[in-house]
Design an enzyme around this catalytic site. Sequence first.
Site, mmCIF file in Angstrom:
data_model
loop_
_atom_site.group_PDB
_atom_site.id
_atom_site.type_symbol
_atom_site.label_atom_id
_atom_site.label_comp_id
_atom_site.label_asym_id
_atom_site.label_seq_id
_atom_site.Cartn_x
_atom_site.Cartn_y
_atom_site.Cartn_z
ATOM 1 N N ASP A 297 -22.258 93.942 -53.999
ATOM 2 C CA ASP A 297 -22.778 92.581 -54.038
ATOM 3 C C ASP A 297 -22.514 91.954 -55.403
ATOM 4 O OD1 ASP A 297 -25.049 90.591 -52.748
ATOM 5 O OD2 ASP A 297 -25.223 90.732 -54.931
ATOM 6 N N TYR B 146 -21.833 85.547 -61.798
ATOM 7 C CA TYR B 146 -21.932 86.794 -62.555
ATOM 8 C C TYR B 146 -20.756 86.984 -63.507
ATOM 9 C CZ TYR B 146 -25.338 88.211 -58.931
ATOM 10 O OH TYR B 146 -26.390 88.278 -58.062
ATOM 11 N N LYS C 194 -21.249 84.925 -53.701
ATOM 12 C CA LYS C 194 -22.173 83.813 -53.491
ATOM 13 C C LYS C 194 -21.664 82.518 -54.091
ATOM 14 C CE LYS C 194 -25.801 87.241 -54.212
ATOM 15 N NZ LYS C 194 -25.040 88.108 -55.137
ATOM 16 N N HIS D 110 -26.287 80.688 -53.048
ATOM 17 C CA HIS D 110 -27.017 81.464 -54.043
ATOM 18 C C HIS D 110 -28.458 80.996 -54.248
ATOM 19 C CE1 HIS D 110 -25.992 84.135 -57.753
ATOM 20 N NE2 HIS D 110 -27.211 84.357 -57.336
#
Length: 275
Positions: free
Chosen positions: A49, A54, A79, A112
């Site tokens: 994931d 990120y 996401k 998200h």
Amino acid sequence: MEKLNINSMIKSNQDVLVPRFGLGVWKSKPKECYSAVISALKAGYRHIDTAAIYGNESEVGDAIRDSGIPRSEIFLVTKLWNADQGYDSALKAIDRSLSNLKTDYVDMYLIHFPVADKRKDSWRALQKIQSDKKTKAIGVSNYMIWHLEELINETEVLPAMNQVEYHPFLNNNELLSFCNSKGIILEAYSPLAHGQKLNDPKVSELAKKYNKSNAQILIRWSLQKGMVVIPKSANPERIVQNADVYDFEINAADMVSMESWDEGLRTCWDPTTVE
């Protein structure tokens, strides 16, 4: 209770099988993210994931490629970030993510966060992305019941998954029950509460009783509640240890006791403030 193992799956309402256990890579720096994914796949994980925000999608893609494991055997999630929400921008965002991940599809694409005024258009875009076969399934993250109700009233396509912070100290049974009633998989992120409660005496007592680590107790709890769980670690030993939760079962009395631990502890953002 079904006998769980690291390969246990749950079927989503979009007919996609989701591994019950995976690796989260939030806050994993690029180099450590690559090593973490390699370690996890070597340990038997098949669910990874990540997210655009990120900043490590590229390293996840590199690790999957270098692992030697066929892409078809790995359940990959990313996401749609808040700044990319909206119809046209979401369609562009998935292409950037796929390029970074070095794949032509993801297995699950999630909104998200429930950004006001944009989440409806974002969901329309996700349906287009799914019909274009750039993702097998679509879902959401950080949605509370009223966000889900709004979505359900607007669309015929229910989210396959709702990924939220969930652990014994933030035990939202109302949300879990709602998701279960709609066939929406609840996925627990931050199942270790970012370590803030890892050494809580109540956790330590059960860890001693079952001869398991404190983290293993918290992970096993989420699994026994029927959730998908994605603990994050960049430490190869802990990655292996976090997956070693299939040779024991928390008994019914202790599960009931853990239900009383809820204190509304949020270690991440708070979606309850979003209308």
